[in-house]
Write a protein that holds these residues in place. Structure first.
Motif, PDB file in Angstrom:
ATOM      1  N   LEU A 159      -3.490   3.790  -0.852  1.00 14.13           N
ATOM      2  CA  LEU A 159      -3.131   2.782  -1.850  1.00 14.13           C
ATOM      3  C   LEU A 159      -1.883   3.220  -2.612  1.00 14.13           C
ATOM      4  O   LEU A 159      -0.964   2.433  -2.842  1.00 14.13           O
ATOM      5  CB  LEU A 159      -4.306   2.567  -2.798  1.00 14.13           C
ATOM      6  CG  LEU A 159      -4.251   1.384  -3.763  1.00 14.13           C
ATOM      7  CD1 LEU A 159      -4.099   0.082  -3.013  1.00 14.13           C
ATOM      8  CD2 LEU A 159      -5.499   1.360  -4.631  1.00 14.13           C
ATOM      9  N   ARG A 160      -1.828   4.492  -2.989  1.00 12.99           N
ATOM     10  CA  ARG A 160      -0.687   4.997  -3.761  1.00 12.99           C
ATOM     11  C   ARG A 160       0.608   4.974  -2.960  1.00 12.99           C
ATOM     12  O   ARG A 160       1.701   5.008  -3.542  1.00 12.99           O
ATOM     13  CB  ARG A 160      -0.971   6.407  -4.253  1.00 12.99           C
ATOM     14  CG  ARG A 160      -1.987   6.480  -5.372  1.00 12.99           C
ATOM     15  CD  ARG A 160      -2.007   7.844  -6.026  1.00 12.99           C
ATOM     16  NE  ARG A 160      -2.495   8.877  -5.120  1.00 12.99           N
ATOM     17  CZ  ARG A 160      -3.776   9.155  -4.929  1.00 12.99           C
ATOM     18  NH1 ARG A 160      -4.698   8.445  -5.566  1.00 12.99           N
ATOM     19  NH2 ARG A 160      -4.144  10.104  -4.111  1.00 12.99           N
ATOM     20  N   ALA A 161       0.494   4.921  -1.634  1.00 12.60           N
ATOM     21  CA  ALA A 161       1.696   4.883  -0.796  1.00 12.60           C
ATOM     22  C   ALA A 161       2.352   3.508  -0.784  1.00 12.60           C
ATOM     23  O   ALA A 161       3.471   3.361  -0.280  1.00 12.60           O
ATOM     24  CB  ALA A 161       1.337   5.302   0.631  1.00 12.60           C
ATOM     25  N   LEU A 162       1.681   2.503  -1.334  1.00 10.93           N
ATOM     26  CA  LEU A 162       2.219   1.145  -1.319  1.00 10.93           C
ATOM     27  C   LEU A 162       3.124   0.914  -2.526  1.00 10.93           C
ATOM     28  O   LEU A 162       2.844   1.412  -3.627  1.00 10.93           O
ATOM     29  CB  LEU A 162       1.072   0.127  -1.335  1.00 10.93           C
ATOM     30  CG  LEU A 162       0.110   0.162  -0.143  1.00 10.93           C
ATOM     31  CD1 LEU A 162      -1.038  -0.816  -0.375  1.00 10.93           C
ATOM     32  CD2 LEU A 162       0.841  -0.176   1.153  1.00 10.93           C
ATOM     33  N   PRO A 163       4.181   0.137  -2.347  1.00 16.56           N
ATOM     34  CA  PRO A 163       5.058  -0.188  -3.481  1.00 16.56           C
ATOM     35  C   PRO A 163       4.285  -0.846  -4.615  1.00 16.56           C
ATOM     36  O   PRO A 163       3.480  -1.753  -4.398  1.00 16.56           O
ATOM     37  CB  PRO A 163       6.073  -1.163  -2.863  1.00 16.56           C
ATOM     38  CG  PRO A 163       6.089  -0.819  -1.410  1.00 16.56           C
ATOM     39  CD  PRO A 163       4.691  -0.428  -1.079  1.00 16.56           C
ATOM     40  N   GLY A 164       4.510  -0.342  -5.812  1.00 13.43           N
ATOM     41  CA  GLY A 164       3.829  -0.884  -6.979  1.00 13.43           C
ATOM     42  C   GLY A 164       2.501  -0.230  -7.277  1.00 13.43           C
ATOM     43  O   GLY A 164       1.880  -0.520  -8.306  1.00 13.43           O
ATOM     44  N   CYS A 165       2.043   0.657  -6.389  1.00 21.63           N
ATOM     45  CA  CYS A 165       0.742   1.315  -6.574  1.00 21.63           C
ATOM     46  C   CYS A 165       0.882   2.826  -6.704  1.00 21.63           C
ATOM     47  O   CYS A 165      -0.114   3.551  -6.583  1.00 21.63           O
ATOM     48  CB  CYS A 165      -0.187   0.994  -5.402  1.00 21.63           C
ATOM     49  SG  CYS A 165      -0.666  -0.739  -5.263  1.00 21.63           S
ATOM     50  N   GLU A 166       2.084   3.294  -6.955  1.00 21.16           N
ATOM     51  CA  GLU A 166       2.341   4.727  -6.968  1.00 21.16           C
ATOM     52  C   GLU A 166       1.510   5.477  -8.016  1.00 21.16           C
ATOM     53  O   GLU A 166       1.200   6.657  -7.842  1.00 21.16           O
ATOM     54  CB  GLU A 166       3.833   4.988  -7.215  1.00 21.16           C
ATOM     55  CG  GLU A 166       4.763   4.502  -6.109  1.00 21.16           C
ATOM     56  CD  GLU A 166       5.133   3.029  -6.247  1.00 21.16           C
ATOM     57  OE1 GLU A 166       5.933   2.545  -5.432  1.00 21.16           O
ATOM     58  OE2 GLU A 166       4.621   2.367  -7.187  1.00 21.16           O
TER      59      GLU A 166
END
Length: 592
Positions: free
Chosen positions: A24-31
């Motif tokens: 999830l953290r790898a997605l844009p906006g979810c860092e």
């Protein structure tokens, strides 16, 4: 009052360890979506649900909504709760930051939704419909429509609805009669009647934004002639504030079996001013953006009720004294043992637990793919993820709501006669959750969607989004001896699913009646196999951490119960599908 404690430990497990919050953290906006963010969000949501929403659940059911002179009043405490919901930022949780939202992932948002549904299912419908309206306008609205409506919907100041059903048609929307007449200024006059409109009229927000299906004068027949319109209750003025009253009126409140604190309205549109959303005659595809979100949301409703029903049944079973354990007295200092010692009570509780935790795990897996489909920078990755979500949507809607109903009924059974008594709250769970199997497309319609649309879509591409990762997992986990007790049942169920899928596809090509006859049993077979996949993955994680940790030991024990006592149902389901539909077709209609 019924009890509820948000299952935060299990929620963190399925989000962090099963679905993988690092993905999830790898997605844009979810860092920044890590434990430091996830933990406080879930904890604050749990606090709001238990302290604000749960206490007004039963009183809301008792009081219900009232209609007077076209205005609906929600039960005592609901306006204040909704105000607190908005002030706490919960309405904006997953909304686009460009329009004032927080932009949080669906992976977290769906777990928050589950808590809301457990605490107060009626309340959940008000913000739930707004979320769907927001998604539809975000994807299909004009820039002007987005600028006008999305900030207010995101904040919760305005709420949304979807107006599909009419007195003479529900599922077959091609039969709708609501008309849209061009007004010459870019707007349309909407005239017609809609029924079963959740949150169609209420006193929680200053404006209600209706998304309405209607037909233009030149509309072709059937579903090819449906257009979508945005119709506000109050026409926004130049300052964006609610202005003149539009030609939209609530003409009646449905007297329902459950969700009585949710206003289910009959709505009349009398030359109401509306604006086209998307292209003319393409309203159904635009509305499906909202409906697919709603179907996932209804699945979450089923999960929410399953969880709270389980918690109350388990608590009662620990306290209620009746009889003695068959294998020896457990409480010699008491006049009887707790009913938790009895095999059938344990069967019911473990069935509820195994289905509830399995559904939450499948939800987390699907929610992550939902986030990937919306946020991943690679178009192929987005498409692959969307394929999985599209395939799972009818399964989640039908399987989870069936599980919610089954859990509510089993919970009442654990309570015995006291479960049938209104003041104990167990019967409300059954009344409230029953609608989830019906609205947003009955579960039979979900089954037809699965076999009629999803199986053959894009040359089987949707199916491959599930079949390929399951097969890869089975092959990899088969190398681990400790996983044999989980992989063998999964492998057998998956083999049945593959065989039955091929048979349903072939028969359906020759005779659509055969596909329809198989649909409901096929969906449940598919759904249980998907739960088995989720349970096997959870077991693999738990095996590594069970020593000295009660949470993981319980996870393994529940996984074993699912594999041995629930998953074998796939064998009978496969047999029913393969039996064909002749016994359904052959029965004389006059004999019904």
């Amino acid at each position: 009052m019924t009890l509820y404690s948000a299952p935060l430990r299990d929620m963190r497990f399925v989000l962090d360890e099963l679905a993988g919050s690092e993905r999830l953290r790898a997605l844009p906006g979810c860092e920044e979506v890590g434990p430091d963010l996830i933990g406080p969000v879930l904890e604050e949501a749990a606090k709001f649900c238990t302290e604000v929403l749960l206490p007004i659940n039963r009183s809301g059911d008792e009081e219900g909504c009232t209609l007077e002179n076209g205005a609906v009043r929600t039960p005592k405490g609901f306006p204040e709760a909704y105000r607190g919901f908005c002030e706490g930022g919960w309405a904006a949780l997953g909304a686009d930051p460009a329009f004032g939202g927080q932009g949080l992932s669906r992976s977290i948002g769906m777990l928050v939704e589950e808590m809301i549904c457990s605490a107060n299912l009626s309340f959940s419908l008000y913000p739930g419909l707004s979320h769907g309206a927001t998604m539809a306008l975000s994807k299909h609205g004009t820039p002007e429509q987005k600028a006008l409506y999305l900030p207010k919907l995101s904040s919760g100041e305005w709420t949304g609805t979807m107006c599909l059903t009419e007195p003479h048609c529900g599922t077959d929307l091609g039969l709708i009669r609501t008309k849209a007449a061009p007004a010459g200024d870019g707007s349309y006059g909407i005239t017609g009647s809609k029924i079963f409109i959740s949150a169609g009229e209420h006193d929680l927000a200053e404006n209600i934004i209706h998304l309405v299906l209607a037909k233009l004068p030149d509309a072709p027949p059937g579903t090819r002639g449906i257009s979508l319109f945005v119709v506000p209750k109050f026409l926004p003025g130049e300052d964006g504030r609610p202005g003149a009253r539009n030609g939209v009126t609530c003409t009646g409140l449905e007297r329902k079996m459950g969700i009585k604190a949710s206003s289910t309205c009959a709505m009349a549109f009398e030359d109401a001013k509306g604006w086209l959303v998307g292209r003319p005659h393409k309203g159904l595809s635009a509305m499906f953006t909202m409906m697919n979100e709603a179907r996932l949301g209804v699945g979450v409703q089923g999960l929410g009720i399953a969880e709270v029903a389980y918690q109350n049944a388990a608590a009662y079973a620990r306290e209620r004294l009746q009889g003695r354990a068959l294998d020896g007295t457990r409480a010699p200092d008491s006049p009887a043992d707790p009913i938790l010692v009895h095999p059938d009570v344990r069967r019911m509780l473990l069935t509820m637990r195994a289905m509830t935790e399995g559904c939450r795990a499948l939800l987390a897996i699907t929610a992550l793919q939902h986030d990937v489909s919306l946020r991943h920078p690679d178009a192929v990755a987005r498409q692959d993820a969307d394929d999985f979500v599209q395939l799972m949507t009818p399964i989640i809607k039908a399987l989870f709501t069936d599980a919610g109903w089954e859990a509510a009924v089993l919970g009442m059974q654990v309570w015995g006669g006291h479960g049938y008594i209104r003041e104990n709250g167990m019967e409300q769970f059954a009344r409230d959750v029953r609608i989830t199997q019906i609205y947003e497309g009955t579960n039979g319609i979900q089954a037809l969607d699965l076999v009629g649309r999803k199986l053959g879509a894009h040359g089987g591409r949707y199916l491959r989004s599930f079949f390929h990762p399951v097969l890869a997992f089975i092959e990899a986990a088969s190398e681990e001896p400790a996983m044999e007790e989980f992989i063998l049942p999964l492998s057998k169920a998956f083999g049945r699913l593959q065989q039955v899928t091929a048979e349903v596809a072939q028969r359906g090509l020759r005779d659509p009646f055969e596909a329809g006859a198989a649909a409901s049993d096929y969906l449940r077979l598919f759904g249980l196999t998907a739960l088995a996949y989720a349970w096997a993955r959870m077991a693999e994680i738990a095996l590594q951490r069970a020593e000295g940790d009660a949470f993981y030991r319980a996870k393994l024990a529940t996984a074993r119960f699912f594999m041995q006592r629930i998953l074998p149902e796939t064998s009978s389901l496969a047999a029913k599908v393969l039996a064909g539909g002749e016994t359904l077709r052959a029965f004389e209609e006059a004999a019904f």
